[in-house]
Design a protein around this motif. Structure first.
Motif, short mmCIF file in Angstrom:
data_model
loop_
_atom_site.label_atom_id
_atom_site.label_comp_id
_atom_site.label_asym_id
_atom_site.label_seq_id
_atom_site.Cartn_x
_atom_site.Cartn_y
_atom_site.Cartn_z
N GLU A 1 -10.50 -16.64 -60.55
CA GLU A 1 -11.58 -17.63 -61.16
C GLU A 1 -10.73 -18.13 -62.36
OE1 GLU A 1 -15.51 -16.44 -61.36
OE2 GLU A 1 -15.28 -14.74 -59.58
N GLN B 1 -8.89 -12.77 -64.29
CA GLN B 1 -10.26 -13.26 -64.47
C GLN B 1 -10.92 -13.36 -65.81
OE1 GLN B 1 -13.02 -11.18 -62.05
NE2 GLN B 1 -14.83 -12.51 -62.20
N SER C 1 -20.82 -12.34 -56.44
CA SER C 1 -20.27 -11.17 -57.45
C SER C 1 -20.45 -9.83 -56.85
CB SER C 1 -21.23 -11.18 -59.00
OG SER C 1 -20.47 -10.48 -59.75
N GLY C 2 -19.24 -9.37 -56.98
CA GLY C 2 -19.03 -7.97 -56.53
C GLY C 2 -18.73 -7.55 -55.29
N SER C 3 -18.48 -8.82 -54.35
CA SER C 3 -18.06 -8.74 -52.93
C SER C 3 -16.65 -8.28 -52.69
CB SER C 3 -18.33 -10.16 -52.33
OG SER C 3 -17.66 -11.12 -52.94
N GLY C 4 -15.83 -7.99 -53.75
CA GLY C 4 -14.68 -7.43 -53.66
C GLY C 4 -13.33 -8.43 -53.66
N LYS C 5 -13.56 -9.70 -54.25
CA LYS C 5 -12.50 -10.58 -54.20
C LYS C 5 -11.32 -10.01 -55.37
CE LYS C 5 -15.53 -13.53 -55.98
NZ LYS C 5 -16.57 -12.79 -56.28
N THR C 6 -11.68 -9.72 -56.49
CA THR C 6 -10.85 -9.03 -57.27
C THR C 6 -9.97 -8.10 -56.66
OG1 THR C 6 -12.15 -10.04 -59.23
CG2 THR C 6 -10.40 -8.40 -59.62
N THR C 7 -10.60 -7.11 -56.24
CA THR C 7 -10.07 -5.87 -55.53
C THR C 7 -8.94 -6.28 -54.52
OG1 THR C 7 -12.32 -4.81 -56.00
CG2 THR C 7 -10.60 -3.57 -54.25
N THR D 1 -18.13 3.47 -54.95
CA THR D 1 -18.55 2.05 -54.64
C THR D 1 -17.55 1.52 -53.55
OG1 THR D 1 -18.85 1.74 -56.98
CG2 THR D 1 -18.81 -0.11 -55.54
N ALA E 1 -15.82 -1.30 -52.28
CA ALA E 1 -15.56 -2.48 -52.65
C ALA E 1 -14.88 -3.58 -51.58
CB ALA E 1 -14.39 -2.71 -53.88
N TYR F 1 -13.82 2.93 -54.48
CA TYR F 1 -13.56 3.30 -55.83
C TYR F 1 -13.99 4.88 -56.01
CZ TYR F 1 -11.73 -1.11 -57.27
OH TYR F 1 -11.15 -2.15 -57.59
N ASP G 1 -15.95 6.50 -57.66
CA ASP G 1 -17.46 6.65 -57.97
C ASP G 1 -18.10 6.47 -56.65
OD1 ASP G 1 -17.37 3.80 -57.72
OD2 ASP G 1 -18.05 3.46 -59.77
N1 LIG Z 1 -12.22 0.37 -61.25
C1 LIG Z 1 -13.49 0.21 -60.66
N2 LIG Z 1 -14.18 1.40 -60.34
C2 LIG Z 1 -15.34 1.46 -59.85
N3 LIG Z 1 -15.95 0.35 -59.22
C3 LIG Z 1 -15.19 -0.62 -59.26
C4 LIG Z 1 -14.12 -1.01 -59.96
N4 LIG Z 1 -13.55 -2.23 -59.73
C5 LIG Z 1 -14.50 -2.97 -59.21
N5 LIG Z 1 -15.52 -1.97 -58.84
C6 LIG Z 1 -16.61 -2.35 -57.98
O1 LIG Z 1 -16.31 -2.62 -56.68
C7 LIG Z 1 -16.99 -3.84 -56.24
C8 LIG Z 1 -16.25 -4.81 -56.17
O2 LIG Z 1 -15.49 -5.47 -57.39
P1 LIG Z 1 -14.53 -6.71 -57.57
O3 LIG Z 1 -14.15 -6.60 -58.88
O4 LIG Z 1 -13.59 -6.50 -56.65
O5 LIG Z 1 -15.70 -7.89 -57.22
P2 LIG Z 1 -15.47 -9.52 -57.31
O6 LIG Z 1 -15.83 -10.13 -56.05
O7 LIG Z 1 -14.27 -9.76 -58.02
O8 LIG Z 1 -16.60 -9.53 -58.62
P3 LIG Z 1 -16.90 -10.93 -59.64
O9 LIG Z 1 -17.08 -12.25 -58.64
O10 LIG Z 1 -18.05 -10.32 -60.34
O11 LIG Z 1 -15.60 -11.00 -60.19
C9 LIG Z 1 -17.99 -3.98 -57.41
O12 LIG Z 1 -19.41 -3.46 -56.89
C10 LIG Z 1 -17.36 -3.42 -58.60
O13 LIG Z 1 -18.53 -3.01 -59.32
#
Ligand SMILES: Nc1ncnc2c1ncn2[C@@H]1O[C@H](COP(=O)(O)OP(=O)(O)OP(=O)(O)O)[C@@H](O)[C@H]1O
Ligand SMILES: [Mg+2]
Lengths: 252, 219
Positions: free
Chosen positions: A166, A88, A42-48, A20, A22, A16, A18
């Motif tokens: 989720e 989510q 949480s934060g392991s990149g699933k949603t991404t 990060t 992902a 991303y 900033d």
């Molecule tokens: N739009 C964004 N801008 C900056 N960083 C982001 C953005 N979206 C997600 N991140 C960061 O990227 C990483 C992965 O995020 P993601 O949402 O894919 O995680 P996740 O596995 O779905 O987590 P969760 O289980 O909490 O939903 C996290 O560190 C999150 O803070």
């Protein structure tokens, strides 16, 4: 199966703005008519990873193939309408009633509102909701009801692909098990290509024909069936992630 | 009291005139400002210019504006178009800032969801952004309405008559009752418009007016 039907992430990475990281160089396939469970903390990149499929997120490198075709070449609006997506947080539109929320995508695709509503009413039943809530607004529903409406909305346009982020997180364990069974039953009838995101390894094992486990930092730890992961964990991270799940199951 | 009864017809006539003169700037000002604010919100530079533009527009003194407009628009000085244009400018000035705020206040996760469902830009604007900014937009329109209705009276100074006529005549004849009647009638019209707008809001945005809104559970 190996040959590209379904969804294939090919060496995708996403950093991303900033800084990060992902998702880091992930390759995995969601086979056609099967459920792929994406699991990780949480934060392991699933949603991404999930949002790369409907182009809500564009990978910095790598490609996503849908039925063998690079989705970067597809019109994002048409693509998104053709994919069912359970967000989510539910992601319902607060200004539309339950029925109109469910009918959203078919109406966008040009189905007459009246017909779309009739179908939406059937779906309400399908996901185990009372017909009496059809004219409520999302703010008048419980979190669990909102999530079910989200599932019904994702099914409404009868998509080949279903992305579920989720979807059962906001319900208690008993209702969750009901919904999981409901999804398994539904899936045995409709046979969609499902990508199911969860942070719960038990849920992943229960629902996934295949499970992809992500590590913090967005790398892939292991992909395989539940049996393969349990019998032959690739490393200590996989083993401990599975053990944590088993421990909780035993405690419950 | 006698004056009131004798001039009943004239009061009604000017009240009607007053309403007619008010409606157009309120509507046009809103119709211009809302899309403009939405467009400007899309870019950082234009978004930050909105506030400046609003303030500058609103700072224009009304009397000189009314005197310059005929030259600028090539209209006759007595033409009501002059006052309508001036009032529309003030309406835009007020509405630009509040519309910009209204659109910025929409929960970004809802916009995200709409994008993910496959709303195109236009459908998203009309079916999601406009309704969700609606209650704040309405608050802005209500301010515009009151402000316009009170500003219409200035038109009497350049011969475009409304209830402002009674202010002017009452002052010239040193007859306070006439001024008070003008003020009261103007306030009544402002109240009437405000109520109509409030009712429109309730009919058009039922989701804001149902039971007690529950907290949306965070997943
Ligand atoms: N739009 C964004 N801008 C900056 N960083 C982001 C953005 N979206 C997600 N991140 C960061 O990227 C990483 C992965 O995020 P993601 O949402 O894919 O995680 P996740 O596995 O779905 O987590 P969760 O289980 O909490 O939903 C996290 O560190 C999150 O803070
Ligand atoms: Mg997530």
């Amino acid at each position: 199966m190996e040959h590209g039907l379904g969804i294939a992430w090919k060496s995708v990475s996403k950093t991303y703005n900033d800084g990060t990281v992902a998702v880091n160089n992930v390759s995995v396939t969601a086979d056609e008519h099967r459920t792929l469970a994406l699991v990780g903390s949480s934060g392991s990149g699933k949603t991404t990873l999930l949002q790369m499929v409907n182009r809500m997120v564009t990978p910095n490198s790598g490609t996503v193939l849908i039925q063998g075709q690079d989705n970067q070449g597809m019109n994002p609006v048409t693509l998104r309408r053709s994919i069912g997506y359970v967000l989510q947080n539910g992601g319902l539109l607060p200004n539309k009633t339950v029925l109109d929320n469910i009918a959203t995508v078919p109406v966008l695709q040009g189905t007459r509102r009246k017909d779309a509503r009739v179908h939406a009413l059937e779906l309400l039943d399908e996901v185990g909701l009372e017909k009496s809530i059809q004219n409520r607004y999302p703010s008048e529903l419980s979190g669990g009801q909102q999530q079910r409406v989200g599932v019904a909305r994702a099914l409404a346009a009868n998509p080949e692909i279903l992305l579920m982020d989720e979807p059962f997180a906001a319900v208690d364990p008993i209702v969750r098990r009901n919904l999981q069974d409901e999804l398994l039953r539904l899936q045995s009838e409709i046979g969609k290509t499902i990508v199911f995101v969860t942070h719960d390894i038990d849920e992943a094992f229960y629902l996934g024909d295949k499970v992809a486990l992500l590590r913090p930092g967005g790398t892939l730890a292991q992909v395989g069936t539940a049996r393969e992961l349990i019998d032959h964990p690739a490393d200590s991270f996989v083993a401990s992630f599975i053990n944590a799940g088993c421990l909780r199951s035993e405690l419950q | 009291m006698n004056w009131l009864i004798l001039n009943c017809a004239q009061i009604l006539h000017y009240a009607l005139q007053h309403m007619l003169l008010s409606v157009f700037p309120i509507l046009l000002g809103t119709l211009v400002a809302v899309p403009l604010a939405r467009l400007a919100n899309g870019f950082r530079l234009t978004r930050s210019s909105i506030y400046v533009a609003s303030s500058v527009l609103y700072a224009i003194p009304s009397l000189p504006l009314l005197i310059f407009l005929p030259a600028l628009l090539r209209t006759k000085i007595l033409n009501p178009v002059n006052i309508e244009v001036a009032l529309t400018i003030y309406a835009i000035a007020i509405m630009l800032t509040s519309a910009s705020h209204a659109f910025l206040s929409i929960d970004p996760s809802v916009i995200h969801a709409a994008d993910a469902m496959g709303f195109g830009a236009w459908k998203k604007f009309f079916q999601v952004e406009l309704p969700l900014a609606g209650s704040q937009l309405l608050a802005g329109i209500r301010v515009v309405s009151v402000s316009t209705i009170s500003l219409v009276t200035v038109g009497s100074l350049i011969g475009v008559n409304s209830l402002g006529f009674f202010f002017l005549e009452g002052y010239q004849r040193d007859f306070p009752l006439e001024i008070w009647v003008g003020i009261a009638a103007t306030a009544l019209i402002a109240l009437l418009f405000d109520q109509i707008l409030a009712i429109c809001g309730r009919v058009l945005m039922p989701w804001n007016h149902r039971r007690v809104t529950r907290e949306r559970s965070a997943a």
